[in-house]
Scaffold this active site. Structure first.
Site, PDB file in Angstrom:
ATOM      1  CG  HIS A 149       3.667  -4.574   1.817  1.00 48.48           C
ATOM      2  ND1 HIS A 149       4.871  -4.887   2.409  1.00 48.48           N
ATOM      3  CD2 HIS A 149       3.926  -3.513   1.003  1.00 48.48           C
ATOM      4  CE1 HIS A 149       5.799  -4.055   1.998  1.00 48.48           C
ATOM      5  NE2 HIS A 149       5.254  -3.204   1.136  1.00 48.48           N
ATOM      6  CG  ASP A 179       5.499  -7.629   4.280  1.00 46.05           C
ATOM      7  OD1 ASP A 179       4.583  -7.896   3.484  1.00 46.05           O
ATOM      8  OD2 ASP A 179       6.137  -6.559   4.256  1.00 46.05           O
ATOM      9  CB  SER A 258       8.037  -2.864  -0.719  1.00 45.75           C
ATOM     10  OG  SER A 258       7.885  -1.838   0.218  1.00 45.75           O
TER      11      SER A 258
END
Length: 430
Positions: A149, A179, A258
């Site tokens: 993402h 992901d 992230s």
């Protein structure tokens, strides 16, 4: 006269010899008795000290012995004691461990900046949208692991290194389902890249200390510390993706973290920070990471093929519950019920049977009477998560040996696998 003198001397010598022997044997007897008593006292003391350790730990034992201890670090090779008063030490054992991890790992963490042409204003001008994230260096030739993402909608990628140099990156492979993504940079010969050390997530314990390093809100290589709060969590992200088997931690994670590493106390990567549970958009102590074992399994495919084609069974599966077991009067209480199979599909051709009795199950309709999957390739399957983990190493087109319970009888069938989709994983989380 001489004879009497000789006899007297002999008697005196014998008396001395006997007396000496008596004293020697008496000493031996006393020493032996004392040894028995001392050994008994040692055993009694050992039992008492053992009880202290069990009830109060090593700290309690050291306190009784009068040893002043500032801190204790429990390691695989034993204990490291910081003796003396706390003020005598600049850093505690725990602090020294954190400092060591950061110094060894921070150069392996990168800052990823993305540019995406995703916004149009009232004058129809395209406004570039900028995003930020983290990543970890996998190899000295520039391969970097991050979240899907972070990079999936990027028109361009920039990677910032520890030396404040920035490089353009290209997307090598992406796995939206887990992901994960791999990107690559090319650097000058004089620039050294520091590959990170990958550990394992298999042996994690709840309560174990973990360390996160990333770039929250653009602040490079920020370190936070927490513990493993939960394991094997199925998590639905804000954009609808499902992360299976996630690691839950309270180490502070914010936007920009992230793709960064979740580390153990040895500085090994045990997870890739991916998502947070928040009502404010910032960390509220519920953060989730993708297990590094999941990443290790897909990295070769991402680099070589650019994608991952995982295997799955072409059937509708339902996890058993006590209520369902009782209602359907099933002969087993653990496993995965086969509600339906795809007509003419691989599972159907292999002989797996779906159900025929339609019933309402919560908000869904399922069919009872089908096989119950209890194992895959020798791995025990007690629930949907077990089924997911058992099929995780397999690719579409491969065959899996599926063990089922059919009305009390155990059967095994070799089933060819279809390609797993996000919809298949989403169905596992209700």
């Amino acid at each position: 006269m001489l004879r009497n003198t000789r006899s007297l001397v002999i008697r005196i010598l014998l008396a001395i010899l006997i007396g000496t022997a008596s004293i020697f044997f008496a000493f031996i007897l006393i020493h032996w008795t004392n040894s028995i008593s001392e050994d008994k006292r040692h055993k009694e003391l050992a039992e008492v000290l053992k009880g202290v350790v069990e009830s109060e730990g090593v700290e309690g034992l050291l306190s009784i012995s009068g040893v002043p201890v500032a801190n204790i670090f429990h390691g695989e090779d034993g204990l490291i004691l910081f003796e003396g008063e706390q003020k005598a030490w600049v850093y505690s054992a725990d602090e020294k461990q954190n400092i060591s991890v950061y110094e060894n790992v921070n150069k392996s963490v990168v800052h990823i900046t993305t540019i995406a042409e995703a916004q149009v204003n009232a004058f129809m001008d395209v406004l570039p949208a900028q995003g930020t994230g983290s990543g970890i260096i996998l190899s000295s030739d520039g391969y970097i692991l991050t979240n899907a993402h972070v990079v999936e909608k990027a028109a361009s990628l920039k990677v910032g290194l520890y030396n404040n140099r920035t490089y353009s990156a290209k997307l090598v492979g992406i796995d939206n389902e887990d992901d994960l993504a791999v990107i690559k940079i090319n650097v000058e010969k004089d620039v050294v890249l520091y590959p990170i050390t990958l550990g394992t997530s298999e042996e994690l314990k709840i309560g174990q200390k973990v360390i996160a390093i990333g770039n929250p809100f653009g602040y490079d290589r920020t370190m936070t510390v927490g513990v493993v709060s939960g394991l094997n969590r199925p998590v639905r992200t804000s954009d609808g993706k499902i992360i299976m088997n996630a690691i839950q931690t309270d180490a502070s994670i914010n936007p920009g973290n992230s793709g960064g590493p979740l580390l153990n106390g040895r500085g090994e990567v045990i997870g890739i920070n991916s998502t947070i549970y928040s009502t404010t958009g910032s960390s509220q102590g519920m953060n989730f990471a993708i297990p590094i074992d999941t990443a290790i399994a897909v990295i070769p495919d991402l680099i070589k093929l650019g994608k991952v084609s995982r295997g799955w069974l072409d059937l509708a599966a339902v996890q058993l519950s006590p209520q369902l077991v009782a209602y359907a009067k099933l002969s087993v209480d653990k496993g995965v019920l086969v509600s339906q199979v795809v007509n003419g599909g691989f599972a159907d051709k292999a002989g797996i049977k779906g159900g025929a009795q339609m019933v309402q199950y919560g908000s869904s309709v399922i069919y009872l009477g089908g096989d119950i999957i209890t194992g895959v390739n020798g791995e025990v399957v007690e629930d949907l998560n077990d089924l997911y983990l058992a099929l995780l190493p397999l690719r579409s087109g491969q065959k899996a040996r599926v063990t089922v319970n059919r009305k009390g009888e155990t059967k095994q069938m070799d089933v060819e696998l279809i390609e797993r989709t996000a919809q298949h994983v989403s169905a596992l989380v209700r």
